[in-house]
Write a protein that holds these residues in place. Structure first.
Motif, PDB file in Angstrom:
ATOM      1  N   TRP A 218      25.841  67.648 -30.900  1.00  0.00           N
ATOM      2  CA  TRP A 218      24.583  66.976 -30.554  1.00  0.00           C
ATOM      3  C   TRP A 218      24.535  66.699 -29.054  1.00  0.00           C
ATOM      4  O   TRP A 218      23.516  66.956 -28.412  1.00  0.00           O
ATOM      5  CB  TRP A 218      24.452  65.666 -31.349  1.00  0.00           C
ATOM      6  CG  TRP A 218      23.389  64.774 -30.829  1.00  0.00           C
ATOM      7  CD1 TRP A 218      22.051  64.847 -31.098  1.00  0.00           C
ATOM      8  CD2 TRP A 218      23.556  63.673 -29.938  1.00  0.00           C
ATOM      9  NE1 TRP A 218      21.381  63.863 -30.419  1.00  0.00           N
ATOM     10  CE2 TRP A 218      22.277  63.128 -29.698  1.00  0.00           C
ATOM     11  CE3 TRP A 218      24.661  63.097 -29.313  1.00  0.00           C
ATOM     12  CZ2 TRP A 218      22.078  62.033 -28.866  1.00  0.00           C
ATOM     13  CZ3 TRP A 218      24.460  62.011 -28.482  1.00  0.00           C
ATOM     14  CH2 TRP A 218      23.182  61.491 -28.272  1.00  0.00           C
ATOM     15  N   TYR A 219      25.625  66.197 -28.508  1.00  0.00           N
ATOM     16  CA  TYR A 219      25.651  65.859 -27.085  1.00  0.00           C
ATOM     17  C   TYR A 219      25.441  67.100 -26.218  1.00  0.00           C
ATOM     18  O   TYR A 219      24.716  67.061 -25.232  1.00  0.00           O
ATOM     19  CB  TYR A 219      26.946  65.155 -26.719  1.00  0.00           C
ATOM     20  CG  TYR A 219      26.989  64.771 -25.268  1.00  0.00           C
ATOM     21  CD1 TYR A 219      26.144  63.780 -24.772  1.00  0.00           C
ATOM     22  CD2 TYR A 219      27.830  65.420 -24.379  1.00  0.00           C
ATOM     23  CE1 TYR A 219      26.151  63.438 -23.427  1.00  0.00           C
ATOM     24  CE2 TYR A 219      27.842  65.096 -23.033  1.00  0.00           C
ATOM     25  CZ  TYR A 219      27.000  64.099 -22.564  1.00  0.00           C
ATOM     26  OH  TYR A 219      26.993  63.766 -21.239  1.00  0.00           O
ATOM     27  N   HIS A 220      26.073  68.210 -26.586  1.00  0.00           N
ATOM     28  CA  HIS A 220      25.898  69.445 -25.808  1.00  0.00           C
ATOM     29  C   HIS A 220      24.433  69.869 -25.813  1.00  0.00           C
ATOM     30  O   HIS A 220      23.920  70.325 -24.789  1.00  0.00           O
ATOM     31  CB  HIS A 220      26.781  70.572 -26.347  1.00  0.00           C
ATOM     32  CG  HIS A 220      28.218  70.413 -25.986  1.00  0.00           C
ATOM     33  ND1 HIS A 220      28.679  70.374 -24.696  1.00  0.00           N
ATOM     34  CD2 HIS A 220      29.324  70.273 -26.772  1.00  0.00           C
ATOM     35  CE1 HIS A 220      29.989  70.217 -24.677  1.00  0.00           C
ATOM     36  NE2 HIS A 220      30.399  70.151 -25.936  1.00  0.00           N
ATOM     37  N   LEU A 221      23.749  69.711 -26.940  1.00  0.00           N
ATOM     38  CA  LEU A 221      22.334  70.070 -27.011  1.00  0.00           C
ATOM     39  C   LEU A 221      21.483  69.194 -26.091  1.00  0.00           C
ATOM     40  O   LEU A 221      20.630  69.707 -25.374  1.00  0.00           O
ATOM     41  CB  LEU A 221      21.829  69.952 -28.451  1.00  0.00           C
ATOM     42  CG  LEU A 221      22.258  71.035 -29.416  1.00  0.00           C
ATOM     43  CD1 LEU A 221      21.785  70.708 -30.822  1.00  0.00           C
ATOM     44  CD2 LEU A 221      21.727  72.389 -28.978  1.00  0.00           C
ATOM     45  N   ILE A 222      21.701  67.894 -26.120  1.00  0.00           N
ATOM     46  CA  ILE A 222      20.870  67.026 -25.282  1.00  0.00           C
ATOM     47  C   ILE A 222      21.257  67.145 -23.814  1.00  0.00           C
ATOM     48  O   ILE A 222      20.404  67.024 -22.955  1.00  0.00           O
ATOM     49  CB  ILE A 222      20.911  65.543 -25.721  1.00  0.00           C
ATOM     50  CG1 ILE A 222      22.308  64.967 -25.600  1.00  0.00           C
ATOM     51  CG2 ILE A 222      20.376  65.367 -27.122  1.00  0.00           C
ATOM     52  CD1 ILE A 222      22.306  63.504 -25.286  1.00  0.00           C
ATOM     53  N   ASP A 223      22.531  67.422 -23.553  1.00  0.00           N
ATOM     54  CA  ASP A 223      22.991  67.577 -22.174  1.00  0.00           C
ATOM     55  C   ASP A 223      22.334  68.807 -21.534  1.00  0.00           C
ATOM     56  O   ASP A 223      21.984  68.794 -20.371  1.00  0.00           O
ATOM     57  CB  ASP A 223      24.510  67.678 -22.143  1.00  0.00           C
ATOM     58  CG  ASP A 223      25.087  67.463 -20.759  1.00  0.00           C
ATOM     59  OD1 ASP A 223      24.531  66.645 -19.996  1.00  0.00           O
ATOM     60  OD2 ASP A 223      26.097  68.116 -20.439  1.00  0.00           O
TER      61      ASP A 223
END
Length: 106
Positions: free
Chosen positions: A98-103
């Motif tokens: 999830w973090y990689h997507l929002i980053d």
């Protein structure tokens, strides 16, 4: 505004997860607790400026008390047995994908 995990348990600051407040706190109670927290943070700043160790200790205790009451510290406020990842790097938790997507979107 900081991104919040899909389950609403954490928000991300500088790549680290920070626990959100308990969602079931009433609006009025949350407002009071946030006010108390901000007062305590101002007291920390003042105590540091005065180099007053006793005031600093008391102010930090007040910050801790408010954060416990808000659910940001202490026992987790969810009841499904999931572990607490507060202050962990998002990339080292189950929230990494999830973090990689929002980053990438930022």
């Amino acid at each position: 505004m900081h991104p919040t995990t899909p389950d609403g348990r954490y928000f991300v600051v500088k790549g680290r997860l920070r626990r959100c407040s308990k969602p079931l706190i009433s609006y009025e109670n949350r407002q009071r607790l946030v006010h108390d927290l901000m007062e305590a943070r101002r007291a920390v700043k003042e105590a540091k400026a005065l180099d007053d160790k006793d005031k600093l200790h008391a102010a930090r205790a007040a910050v801790d008390e408010a954060k416990f009451a808000l659910g940001e510290r202490g026992p987790v406020w969810w009841d499904d047995g999931s572990p607490d990842y507060n202050r962990h790097k998002a990339i080292n938790t189950p929230y990494a994908d999830w973090y990689h997507l929002i980053d990438e979107q930022q």
